[in-house]
Design a protein around this motif. Structure first.
Motif, mmCIF file in Angstrom:
data_model
loop_
_atom_site.group_PDB
_atom_site.id
_atom_site.type_symbol
_atom_site.label_atom_id
_atom_site.label_comp_id
_atom_site.label_asym_id
_atom_site.label_seq_id
_atom_site.Cartn_x
_atom_site.Cartn_y
_atom_site.Cartn_z
ATOM 1 N N THR A 1 0.832 -1.208 0.000
ATOM 2 C CA THR A 1 0.000 0.000 0.000
ATOM 3 C C THR A 1 0.864 1.256 0.000
ATOM 4 O O THR A 1 0.449 2.297 -0.492
ATOM 5 N N HIS A 2 2.067 1.161 0.575
ATOM 6 C CA HIS A 2 3.049 2.248 0.549
ATOM 7 C C HIS A 2 4.352 1.709 1.132
ATOM 8 O O HIS A 2 4.400 0.579 1.617
ATOM 9 N N GLY A 3 5.397 2.536 1.088
ATOM 10 C CA GLY A 3 6.727 2.035 1.424
ATOM 11 C C GLY A 3 7.190 2.260 2.849
ATOM 12 O O GLY A 3 8.378 2.083 3.132
ATOM 13 N N GLY B 1 -4.725 1.269 2.663
ATOM 14 C CA GLY B 1 -3.428 1.720 3.175
ATOM 15 C C GLY B 1 -3.654 2.549 4.435
ATOM 16 O O GLY B 1 -4.652 2.333 5.135
ATOM 17 N N ASP B 2 -2.766 3.504 4.705
ATOM 18 C CA ASP B 2 -2.875 4.214 5.984
ATOM 19 C C ASP B 2 -3.875 5.372 5.955
ATOM 20 O O ASP B 2 -3.585 6.490 6.388
ATOM 21 N N TYR B 3 -5.059 5.096 5.442
ATOM 22 C CA TYR B 3 -6.182 6.032 5.480
ATOM 23 C C TYR B 3 -7.379 5.305 6.077
ATOM 24 O O TYR B 3 -7.426 4.073 6.070
ATOM 25 N N PHE C 1 8.246 1.447 6.512
ATOM 26 C CA PHE C 1 8.999 0.215 6.769
ATOM 27 C C PHE C 1 8.169 -0.897 7.392
ATOM 28 O O PHE C 1 8.405 -2.086 7.136
ATOM 29 N N ASP C 2 7.170 -0.525 8.171
ATOM 30 C CA ASP C 2 6.349 -1.565 8.790
ATOM 31 C C ASP C 2 5.510 -2.312 7.755
ATOM 32 O O ASP C 2 5.133 -3.458 7.965
ATOM 33 N N HIS C 3 5.232 -1.662 6.628
ATOM 34 C CA HIS C 3 4.374 -2.281 5.611
ATOM 35 C C HIS C 3 5.166 -3.147 4.624
ATOM 36 O O HIS C 3 4.597 -4.024 3.992
ATOM 37 N N ILE C 4 6.468 -2.883 4.492
ATOM 38 C CA ILE C 4 7.281 -3.661 3.534
ATOM 39 C C ILE C 4 8.162 -4.707 4.219
ATOM 40 O O ILE C 4 8.896 -5.432 3.564
ATOM 41 N N GLY D 1 -4.993 0.292 6.956
ATOM 42 C CA GLY D 1 -3.662 -0.210 7.293
ATOM 43 C C GLY D 1 -3.487 -0.474 8.773
ATOM 44 O O GLY D 1 -2.688 -1.320 9.173
ATOM 45 N N HIS D 2 -4.238 0.276 9.592
ATOM 46 C CA HIS D 2 -4.172 0.094 11.043
ATOM 47 C C HIS D 2 -5.601 0.115 11.588
ATOM 48 O O HIS D 2 -6.352 1.032 11.296
ATOM 49 N N GLY D 3 -5.949 -0.890 12.373
ATOM 50 C CA GLY D 3 -7.261 -0.909 13.012
ATOM 51 C C GLY D 3 -8.227 -1.868 12.352
ATOM 52 O O GLY D 3 -7.832 -2.779 11.617
HETATM 53 ZN ZN LIG Z 1 1.354 2.295 8.624
#
Ligand SMILES: [Zn+2]
Length: 272
Positions: free
Chosen positions: A63-65, A164-166, A67-70, A204-206
């Motif tokens: 979803t994006h780069g 992602g983180d939205y 570090f926790d996501h890759i 991405g979170h929750g």
């Molecule tokens: Zn995140």
């Protein structure tokens, strides 16, 4: 742990930052999204994928780069990687890898796979770009704001939106890229909700949501928060800025840093 499961969609949730990892299976493919965080958690996702995949091809979407996501990239070396042009040309690949190494070393974490930055096989350049994998149609939207390389993905046949983180149920906007772009991405998300029948929103979170009223609430919560923060920064209204900080969940040095970063970026974009 598994946060949500249906016949075709499984959403794992890390113990850290409530970060989600999604596995979607269709007749033709298995799509893995942002497998993360801890070594055992990534291993559990890998084992799950091995159990279900049969002869299907695997795809790995980032979803994006951040570090926790890759962090789990090389646990799936055979998967074809999907990401935005921004991820493909990420300007800080080395720094992101350094953050993973630092995190692992600080916590004495060993992984049974190498740490590398994703090599993108299928690059998403524009809004509405589609990927047809057998009968599975996937539509992508560029989603800058949180980070410049963000991607919102809609798996059409399932009505799944991977944000992602939205659109978290609890995490307010963290702007690492641009407040203006963030506002536009929220507007774009609104258009995505009207252009597609979204049955499941995965942030991405929750928590995931299958309730359209809740999806709308999250959209409004983020937009309203950003508007109030931008206004307070423009007025140099420190009391309101401080109150806005306290609206974040899980107050810590991390949220403090993110709040300061939000203010810094808003200032740089709106006050010249
Ligand atoms: Zn995140």
């Amino acid at each position: 742990m598994i946060q949500y499961q249906s016949e075709q969609v499984t959403v794992f949730q890390s113990e850290l930052f409530q970060t989600t990892s999604t596995v979607i299976q269709t007749n033709e493919i298995v799509l893995i999204v942002d497998p993360n965080w801890l070594a055992g958690e990534v291993e559990a996702i890998k084992q799950y994928v091995n159990t279900i995949k049969r002869e299907r091809d695997t795809y790995l979407l980032f979803t994006h780069g951040d570090f926790d996501h890759i962090i789990g990239y090389q646990a799936f070396p055979d998967a074809k990687v999907i990401g935005s042009a921004g991820l493909h040309h990420h300007p800080e690949k080395k720094q992101k890898l350094e953050m993973i190494r630092e995190f692992d070393a600080k916590n004495y974490i060993s992984r049974n796979y190498p740490i590398e930055f994703p090599m993108v096989d299928i690059v998403i350049h524009e809004d509405g770009q589609q990927l047809q994998l057998g009968n599975t149609s996937i539509t992508f939207y560029l989603a800058p704001g949180h980070t410049a390389d963000g991607l919102i993905t809609v798996v059409e046949s399932l009505g799944v939106m991977i944000a992602g983180d939205y659109l978290s149920n609890f995490e307010l906007p963290f702007i690492y890229d641009s407040a203006k772009a963030y506002v536009q991405t929220l507007e774009k998300a609104k258009q995505i909700f009207s252009a597609h029948a979204i049955n499941l929103l995965v942030p991405g979170h929750g928590q995931v949501s299958d309730d359209s009223a809740e999806m709308k609430r999250r959209l409004e919560m983020a937009a309203d928060y950003l508007n109030r923060l931008i206004e307070a920064v423009l007025l140099s209204d420190d009391i309101t800025i401080d109150a806005l900080y306290k609206e974040h969940a899980y107050l810590s040095s991390f949220t403090e840093f993110c709040h300061e970063e939000n203010i810094r970026i808003i200032r740089s974009e709106f006050i010249t």
